[in-house]
Structure formats: C-alpha cells, structure tokens
Enzyme design. Structure first.
Site, PDB file in Angstrom:
ATOM      1  N   LYS A  64      43.311   0.485   6.107  1.00 42.63           N
ATOM      2  CA  LYS A  64      44.561   1.222   6.311  1.00 42.63           C
ATOM      3  C   LYS A  64      44.563   2.519   5.495  1.00 42.63           C
ATOM      4  O   LYS A  64      45.061   3.547   5.946  1.00 42.63           O
ATOM      5  CB  LYS A  64      45.754   0.349   5.941  1.00 42.63           C
ATOM      6  N   GLU A 107      54.146   1.356   0.333  1.00 46.29           N
ATOM      7  CA  GLU A 107      54.778   2.137   1.393  1.00 46.29           C
ATOM      8  C   GLU A 107      56.272   1.949   1.300  1.00 46.29           C
ATOM      9  O   GLU A 107      56.735   0.890   0.875  1.00 46.29           O
ATOM     10  CB  GLU A 107      54.316   1.567   2.745  1.00 46.29           C
ATOM     11  N   HIS A 162      55.600 -11.142  11.165  1.00 48.54           N
ATOM     12  CA  HIS A 162      54.990  -9.831  11.438  1.00 48.54           C
ATOM     13  C   HIS A 162      54.008  -9.891  12.600  1.00 48.54           C
ATOM     14  O   HIS A 162      53.123  -9.059  12.713  1.00 48.54           O
ATOM     15  CB  HIS A 162      54.266  -9.254  10.208  1.00 48.54           C
ATOM     16  N   ARG A 181      40.295  -1.847  19.570  1.00 47.76           N
ATOM     17  CA  ARG A 181      39.870  -2.889  20.523  1.00 47.76           C
ATOM     18  C   ARG A 181      40.916  -2.996  21.626  1.00 47.76           C
ATOM     19  O   ARG A 181      41.940  -2.327  21.582  1.00 47.76           O
ATOM     20  CB  ARG A 181      39.775  -4.219  19.802  1.00 47.76           C
TER      21      ARG A 181
END
Ligand code: ADP
Length: 493
Positions: free
Chosen positions: A118, A202, A237, A294
C-alpha cells in the site's frame, strides 16, 4: 504475438469454471488443477485435462508454484490464469512463470509488486495527481512520531498494514490514549499475517462508500476504464453485495474517478485487467485506496453493464494484442446487482458454516446469472474461502435489478448449510439500500441478526394472508380449484 492454445487455471471453484468457459468459447484448451479435497469438483470435470496437486491445505496444493509450472511443461500449456486469491498477486510466481517461458495472464511482476504494497502504491502514484486519504507516506514504528502524525491528521485514525489485504491488519484508533496499544497490535498482526510489520496511519473516513473502477490496459500503453462498481455493503471490511453503476455518482465524478484510475494504472505501466479502489466521503470526494492487480470477484456486474467479457480481454491482452475497445466505445447500459452466497451464518456473526449441500437449486429466468462451483450433494471443504456462488441480476433500471434479485433469492434453494442469501434479501428490501444512500457502515447501523427471523415471520404472515385470500376466493368461486403447487410455493417463502 503468441496465440494461446492451452491455459492452466491455477484456481478452483466458481472462478476456475468462469475462466474455463471463456477459454472454451475462444477454442483454447483447459487444464484444471485440484487438491485432494476437490476431486469431484465441477472445475475438474469441466476441464479438458486435470491434475491433482496435493493434499487439501492451500499451501500444499493451490499454492505449489513450482509444481504448477512443471505440470504446464508436461502438458504443453502456454499460459497460466491465476484467477483471484491464491497465487494471483504473487509477483514471484508471475516472474517464475515468465522465466519458464509461459505466459502469465495478468500484469507484469513489477506492477504486482508496486501495487502489492500500500505504501509502494502511494509512492508510485504520487506524481499523477491522484486524491489520497490524508496520512503518512512512510512506515511508522516510532510511537512518538505516530502520536505527532495522528494528532496532525486528527482522530479517528486508521492504522493499516502496508502489506495488508482482505480487510486484515487494520485498526481504528479513536483517540491518543488508544494509540500505543493499537500500534503494537497492528504491528504484531501484520508480522504474523503478512510477514511484514510495516504499518502506516491514515485519516479514518467515517462512513465512506467503497467505489472502485475497473481498468483494462494492453502491452502497448493503451489504458481504458470500464466505469465503477459500488461495493459498500461489507462485513469485516469484506464485500458481500456489489452493483454497477453506483446510484450516487454524477457523470462528472464518474469521469474524474475514471481518469484517476487510468492514472494509477499508468503509474505502474499496467496491463491486463485491474481494479482501482477508492473510498468516497459523504460529499462525494474520492480518495485512492489501493489497486488490485487481478480479476475481481465482482467483475460480472461490469460485464453485464458494458457487454465486455473481461476474461476474454485478459487473454487477448496476454497474447500481446492491441486493446480492441476504446474509451469512446463504452457506454453504461442497464443496471447489475451481485450478491455473494457465502456458506456463513449471518445470524451468528457471519461465521463460516460449511458442510453438505443437501439441496441446491439455482434460480433461473431472465436477467439472472449464477457463477458457482457446486452441485447438490457436494461437501463444501473447510480449507478454502467459504464463498459458494455469486448471484447476479441484470435489468434496465436499479429498481428492476433489485426486484429481480429478490425474486432470484426466493428461487434459490439451499439446505444443509446456512448462507448469506437471507441477509442479502434483507438488504435488497431495506429502504436505505434502495435509496442508494448507504455506506460501509450499513451492516453495523441497520442489521441485527434477529431481523432475519422477523423477516421469515413476516414472509410467513404474507404467505398466510395470501392463503386466507385464496381461501375466500375459493369459497366465492367453489368451482375453481387452486393448485396445490400454488399454495405450497407461498408457504416455502
Ligand atoms: P484491503 O487491502 O485489506 O482490502 P483496503 O485498503 O482495500 O484494504 O480497505 C478495505 C476496506 O476498509 C475499505 O473498503 C473500507 O471499507 C475500509 N477502509 C479502508 N481505508 C479506510 C479509511 N481510511 N477510512 C475508512 N475506511 C477505510
């Protein structure tokens, strides 16, 4: 350009079948691999050839990279399609496949590597003017620095594992007093789950929508996007319901997000099919989350609204062909809805509930697509993901796609295990979902397990009311018989 004549699908279940179906339509031979737990699986029966790769655990079978490559050599396979999960986002595997002279149906190993982290992804797209969630762009292990950064960003914040995936390795921190403990937990969780303890911070966007953009790129630098998918209905999530297009995006925001997604793909010289994920706040500001390198589970909704077979495009791109679709050619037509049928018990915190599929009858009829990998009488193995099917409906409007989904869910007959179907029906019938104005907090805010029992009871009441109505009608018109079939259908709901 190398024409692919035979593909090995390094996967199982619905996605293995879905890929093989397109391959067959293109006149390409198919090879299945399977573990000992999947001997009788549908993908094994469908393929032209099938090879057992080992015992049930994934690490001993579907993740056996070297073994899979050797099988390809023995069977004169030209290309490997990894599907999703397993080896699909493993840059080392992609590299080994190419080194063995085979085609990897997916992006370059380098693109997988960049987007697999990330933090790496954030760094790569920095030059492309992509809106990002406020946060740190480096791994943090010093608690003093973490405190300082978190205060500057403003609580609540989210600690994320750079190598994270599948919703794992994320921790929400409401205030400074929790920071130390949550940092420690996040780091040890990241080490044990991903072997990489790098975490970053974040801003936690309260109640965001998750909206992602499908992209396609060829090996000649052409990149297009195929609009958005709305994936906000999530538990842990992780997505359960997806649709395309989103009910809330304006054409301007759609275009801006599409442009940003193409920018992200360009940042890593992307080719193949990929997905750029964004979170969107209640003002419709969007922020780049990550790129999945993908085919996604939810790709069918995009196929339905664009008429593009994404697997076919993946294969053509892997052969080195120039993209046959241009951005201007693409238009959104109609609306598609997808529910994931997991062998899980929504009344028990969505815990896996695998076992024997005693009854299994798929819904049919106009606008219904079922991508699955099971049949009645089969055992669902405990070793793998608990998704048994994807039910997709397609119609002219969102309202019709929802109505069609409710009808299809009612028609879907599964016994022997608990599934997410009743939960998905609950969502389809919920006013907030129908309004389009919902976010990733939907389950937390509106769902309680008892509601499914209430829903069953309501359905029975409706059924009973209908029976009374029928009875009255029969009494009024005694000559007309009502078929037993008609009555029992109502009872079943
Ligand atoms: P993973 O790679 O584990 O899937 P993502 O970064 O894609 O992780 O995030 C998964 C989900 O977590 C998102 O769909 C969203 O619901 C939630 N999420 C991620 N980042 C944030 C954030 N900054 N604020 C609020 N929710 C977030």
């Amino acid at each position: 350009m190398k024409k692919i004549k035979k593909i090995l699908v390094a996967n199982r279940g619905e996605i293995a079948l879905r890929i093989m179906r397109t391959a067959r339509e293109m006149g390409i031979g198919t090879v299945a691999i399977y573990s000992e737990a999947d001997r009788g699986a549908l993908h094994v029966r469908f393929a032209d050839e099938a090879v057992c790769v080992g015992p049930p655990p994934s690490s001993a079978s579907y993740l056996q990279a070297e073994k899979i490559i050797t099988i390809c050599k023995n069977l004169k396979v030209d290309a490997i399609h990894p599907g999703y999960g397993f080896l699909s986002e493993n840059a080392d595997f992609a590299r080994k496949v190419e080194a063995a002279g085979l085609i990897f149906i997916g992006p370059s190993a380098q693109a997988i590597e960049i987007m697999g982290s990330k933090l790496g992804a954030k760094a790569a797209v920095a030059a492309y003017d992509i809106p990002m969630v406020p946060g740190t762009d480096h791994a943090i292990d010093d608690i003093a620095i973490a405190k300082e950064k978190a205060a500057a960003i403003g609580y609540p914040i989210l600690i994320k594992a750079s190598a994270g995936g599948g919703g794992k390795g994320m921790r929400v921190v409401e205030g400074p007093e929790e920071l130390v403990e949550q940092m420690d937990r996040a780091i040890s969780e990241a080490i044990s789950a991903f072997g990489d303890g790098a975490v970053f911070i974040e801003k936690f966007i309260t109640s965001p929508k998750h909206i992602e953009i499908q992209v396609l790129g060829d090996q000649h630098g052409n990149i297009i996007h195929l609009f958005e998918r709305e994936c906000s209905i999530q538990r842990r999530h992780q997505k359960v319901i997806e649709e395309a297009p989103s009910a809330v995006l304006t054409p301007e925001i759609r275009e801006a997000m599409g442009k940003a997604a193409v920018g992200v793909a360009r940042a890593c010289n992307y080719y193949g099919a990929g997905t750029v994920e964004f979170i969107v706040d209640d003002q419709l500001n969007f922020f780049f989350l990550e790129m999945n390198t993908r085919l996604q589970v939810e790709h069918p909704v995009t196929e339905q609204i664009t008429g593009v077979d994404l697997v076919k495009q993946q294969i053509k791109i892997a052969q080195g062909e120039v993209l046959e679709i241009q951005q201007e050619d693409l238009k959104i037509k109609g609306h598609a809805m997808e529910v994931r049928v997991y062998a899980e018990d929504p009344a028990n915190n969505f815990l896996p509930n695998v076992g024997l599929l005693k009854t299994y009858r798929r819904p049919q009829g106009p606008g219904v697509r079922v991508d699955d990998g099971f049949e009645e009488g089969m055992e669902i193995p405990i070793y793998y993901d608990s998704m048994i099917a994807k039910l997709i409906t397609y119609a002219n409007t969102r309202e019709e796609a929802i109505q069609r989904m409710v009808r299809a869910i009612d028609e879907y007959q599964i016994t022997g295990i608990e599934t997410t179907l009743a939960f998905c029906k609950f969502v389809m019938q919920h006013d907030v979902f129908r309004s389009g104005n919902f976010n990733t907090k939907f389950i937390e805010q509106y769902f309680k397990p008892e509601m499914l029992t209430v829903q069953d009871a309501n359905d029975e009441l409706i059924g009973a009311a209908f029976a009374v109505k029928l009875f009255k009608e029969m009494a009024a018109r005694p000559a007309e018989a009502v078929s037993v079939q008609q009555q029992s259908n109502w009872k079943k709901r």
